[in-house]
Design an enzyme around this catalytic site. Structure first.
Site, PDB file in Angstrom:
ATOM      1  N   GLU A  69      29.050  21.432   1.232  1.00  0.00           N
ATOM      2  CA  GLU A  69      29.373  22.571   2.088  1.00  0.00           C
ATOM      3  C   GLU A  69      30.250  23.510   1.282  1.00  0.00           C
ATOM      4  O   GLU A  69      31.314  23.135   0.787  1.00  0.00           O
ATOM      5  CB  GLU A  69      30.117  22.110   3.352  1.00  0.00           C
ATOM      6  CG  GLU A  69      29.203  21.540   4.417  1.00  0.00           C
ATOM      7  CD  GLU A  69      29.908  21.244   5.738  1.00  0.00           C
ATOM      8  OE1 GLU A  69      31.118  21.556   5.858  1.00  0.00           O
ATOM      9  OE2 GLU A  69      29.260  20.699   6.647  1.00  0.00           O
ATOM     10  N   ASP A  92      40.173  27.641  11.163  1.00  0.00           N
ATOM     11  CA  ASP A  92      40.642  26.820  10.051  1.00  0.00           C
ATOM     12  C   ASP A  92      42.158  26.682  10.073  1.00  0.00           C
ATOM     13  O   ASP A  92      42.870  27.546  10.573  1.00  0.00           O
ATOM     14  CB  ASP A  92      40.205  27.444   8.719  1.00  0.00           C
ATOM     15  CG  ASP A  92      38.734  27.195   8.436  1.00  0.00           C
ATOM     16  OD1 ASP A  92      38.346  26.015   8.384  1.00  0.00           O
ATOM     17  OD2 ASP A  92      37.979  28.167   8.302  1.00  0.00           O
TER      18      ASP A  92
END
Lengths: 427, 277
Positions: free
Chosen positions: B49, B60
């Protein structure tokens, strides 16, 4: 006009709006959407909301004819919708009461909010104090510095202010941080968004709560205008909640021009502004598709405005839609123009306006000159300027705001300490 | 059949668990990513990823946000990320690469490079670069119909997140659109936060399988061999991001790839021990 009935069921205003959220927020958004759908038209909820607005906020707020200014300018008559006279000093309180009432009904004891100028934070802290809810306010650390009186007000009201150090350290970063908090604490936490942005249902819900402003104007203006409505309604636009609140009930009144005033900062072509509609492109930020200020890689760019409340790189999606269909116009006012309007209102009308509202006033004064004295402009004076006097003092080189306590000096009557002496205070 | 599906099917046939490391493209050095990707594959990574830096990564945590900020400061955007994948593909035609990021850079890419609907230019160029799948954090199923169609037409996978708060009807909805794998966010919170509740994950994954036919990867909060092994007991794939970013942050240029590789070898061994056990 059909566009007054937007958004659609999924929160879209044409191509704008929607709910661009990570899966972790989906449940919270669904829960909120269901709760708002349940109470949106509930007579008991609406009656309580009205009662709160009347007895706690002090609504309806008056409309004031700025006759002296209008005479001096020599054009259209300027009227001010006095949202600055609301409890806590801005329109923000209208929406916060509505959302806090929802939070109570949803059994969420913990409230989070983000704030730029601090007006939304103060309003949220105020209602949390009254309703007995825990209150956490995220605020960019730059804004914490610019708006220290409001930070202290929030503290006095029992809220915890969390300075956000990431990114540009302003409102957009506070929003990111609040979303992160919400993701981690969705079980007991209600996120009170302060503007008509964010994922659906926020843009619609905040607009609905703020529409009381325009609804009052629809009733009040005919008293001044022999039964008519104003030729133009002018309001400042950062995220755009005060503008949406006054615009929305006027959307079907097509003879009334709707004009949103964005922060042109140091100039629309300077790169230092916050004019998302005029200089941005469609994009996705903070859960909705709207005009955003971005670079060639789709990164959100830093904004500039003398007014912390307008210093935001996006705008509510309904504004993006109104701009595209041409129902509302969007213009820019620079820092200097806003400051001049600020001083004008202080000296000529005895009103110290918020720097946000000063943008709207500055444009109204320009526009009035191009119109006839029998025409009228209604300005949404969205907030009072107490919070901004430090900023204005700094820009004017004034020294009065440096309170002794801020210089590390002793206050009158207190005993000097060793550390005070070492700072060499010359009080 | 996509490269992701082929890879995950082959692993499943052998009873092995997939190891999916996440790194932010262009971190900690703007030109290091292809070499880092090769090193991770050599250490046992099955799918990579690759994080596309974004200025406002609201899902995040601070570790990945800081990595993204560093990459952005070095001028890494989607154009550069696609170039990295092209470079990686010159020496690796097998390992699937998934781009993970946010909607705005993708839509901006279309605006600048495309002529048609959402996702057209980006999907065209990503497919040409050798990207196999895309995970857009703020594209829920309701908002990505056009994008999903464009990806399907290019035989690329659309990876979705599921969370502890996802309802059964939501899992059905995601299950209908998801290809490649679904990524179960193991905790309420942002990347890199909190402590992993292994028991909760072990209960959640079978629930997800009732609604989703593609393999289930689990990420957020996996930091070491023990937690990877515990999660690997129930999941098809284990995703590790923040911990790798932390380990390679501040390493001199020549130590970045070896540091990541050493860590992944430990995880690989732990995952392979599941099969042996």
């Amino acid at each position: 006009m059909s566009n007054a009935s937007l958004p659609d069921a999924r929160g879209h205003f044409g191509r704008y709006g929607g709910a661009f959220i990570s899966e972790t927020l989906t449940y919270a958004i669904q829960e909120l959407t269901e709760a708002y759908a349940r109470y949106q038209h509930d007579p008991e909820f609406l009656a309580e909301f009205e009662d709160e607005l009347a007895h706690y906020v002090g609504r309806p707020s008056p409309i004031y004819h700025a006759a002296r200014t209008s005479r001096e300018i020599g054009g259209a008559q300027i009227y001010l919708k006095r949202e600055d006279l609301n409890h806590t000093g801005a329109h923000k309180i209208n929406n916060v009461i509505g959302q806090a009432m929802l939070a109570k009904r949803m059994g969420k004891p913990r409230i989070i909010a983000e704030t730029g100028a601090g007006q939304h934070g103060v309003a949220t802290a105020t209602i949390c104090a009254r309703y007995g809810l825990e209150c956490i306010v995220y605020m960019g650390s730059e804004d914490v510095k610019r708006q220290s009186p409001n930070v202290y007000r929030m503290n006095l009201l029992g809220a915890t202010v969390v300075p956000v150090e990431s990114g540009s350290k302003t409102l957009k970063d506070a929003l990111n941080e609040a979303m992160r908090d919400w993701v981690a604490n969705v079980d007991n936490t209600f996120y009170i968004i302060g503007t008509v942005a964010g994922p659906h249902p926020y843009p619609m819900m905040v607009r609905d709560f703020q529409s009381v402003i325009g609804q009052e104007c629809l009733v009040q203006m005919p008293e001044f205008l022999q039964g008519g409505q104003p030729d133009a309604v002018v309001a400042c636009v950062g995220g755009g909640s005060n503008a949406m609140g006054i615009f929305h009930p006027y959307i079907p009144h097509e003879k009334t021009r709707l004009i949103g005033v964005e922060a042109a900062g140091q100039g629309l072509d300077s790169g230092k502004h916050a004019a998302s509609i005029q200089r941005g492109e469609p994009g996705v930020l903070h859960g909705n598709r709207t005009y955003v200020l971005q670079d060639e890689n789709g990164q959100i760019t830093e904004t500039h405005s003398v007014s912390a409340g307008l210093d935001y790189p996006g705008v509510g999606p309904e504004h993006a839609y109104l701009a595209d269909i041409g129902r509302a116009e969007y213009v820019g006012i620079t820092d200097d123009e806003a400051l001049a309007a600020f001083h004008h209102l202080c000296r000529h009308e005895g009103i110290i306006p918020a720097l946000e509202s000063s943008h709207a006033m500055a444009h109204a004064m320009k526009l009035a000159k191009t119109m006839r004295p029998d025409q009228s402009i209604l300005v949404n004076l969205s907030g009072r300027g107490d919070k901004d006097i430090g900023t204005v003092a700094d820009l004017s080189g004034a020294d009065f705001y440096e309170r002794p306590s801020m210089r590390g000096l002793v206050l009158k009557g207190a005993k000097p300490t060793a550390s005070d002496a070492s700072q060499g205070g010359a009080a | 059949m996509s490269r992701i599906q082929t890879t995950l099917d082959a692993l499943k046939a052998k009873g092995r668990k997939a190891l999916i490391p996440y790194v932010t493209a262009g971190f900690p050095y703007p030109d290091i990513t292809p070499a880092l990707m090769h090193a991770m594959v050599a250490a046992g990574a099955d799918v990579i990823e690759l994080g596309v830096p974004f200025s406002d990564p609201s899902a995040d945590g601070p570790v990945i946000q800081a990595a993204g900020d560093r990459a952005l400061a070095a001028g890494i955007g989607l154009v550069q990320v696609l170039a990295m994948v092209r470079e990686f593909r010159q020496r690796d035609a097998h390992t699937p690469v998934v781009l993970m990021g946010y909607a705005n850079p993708v839509e901006c890419y279309d605006l600048r490079h495309g002529t048609g609907s959402t996702g057209s230019a980006f999907v065209r160029d990503a497919a040409a670069a050798g990207v196999d799948g895309v995970l857009i954090v703020d594209y829920p199923p309701e908002e990505c119909q056009d994008f999903a169609a464009a990806l399907r037409a290019a035989s690329m996978d659309l990876i979705f997140l599921l969370a502890p708060t996802s309802t059964p009807s939501r899992m059905d909805e995601v299950g209908r659109l998801a290809t490649g794998y679904v990524y179960y966010v193991s905790l309420k919170g942002v990347t890199g936060s909190g402590a992993l509740d292994v028991a909760a994950v072990q209960q959640a994954v079978p629930r997800i399988r009732a609604h989703v036919t593609v393999p289930v990867g689990v990420g957020f909060g996996i930091r070491d061999a023990a937690s990877a092994q515990a999660v690997g007991q129930v999941a098809d794939a284990v995703v590790i991001g923040s911990k790798i970013i932390q380990l390679i942050d501040g390493q001199p240029r020549d130590q970045v790839a070896p540091t990541a590789a050493a860590f992944l070898r430990e995880i690989r061994a732990a995952l392979d021990a599941i099969q042996a056990a």
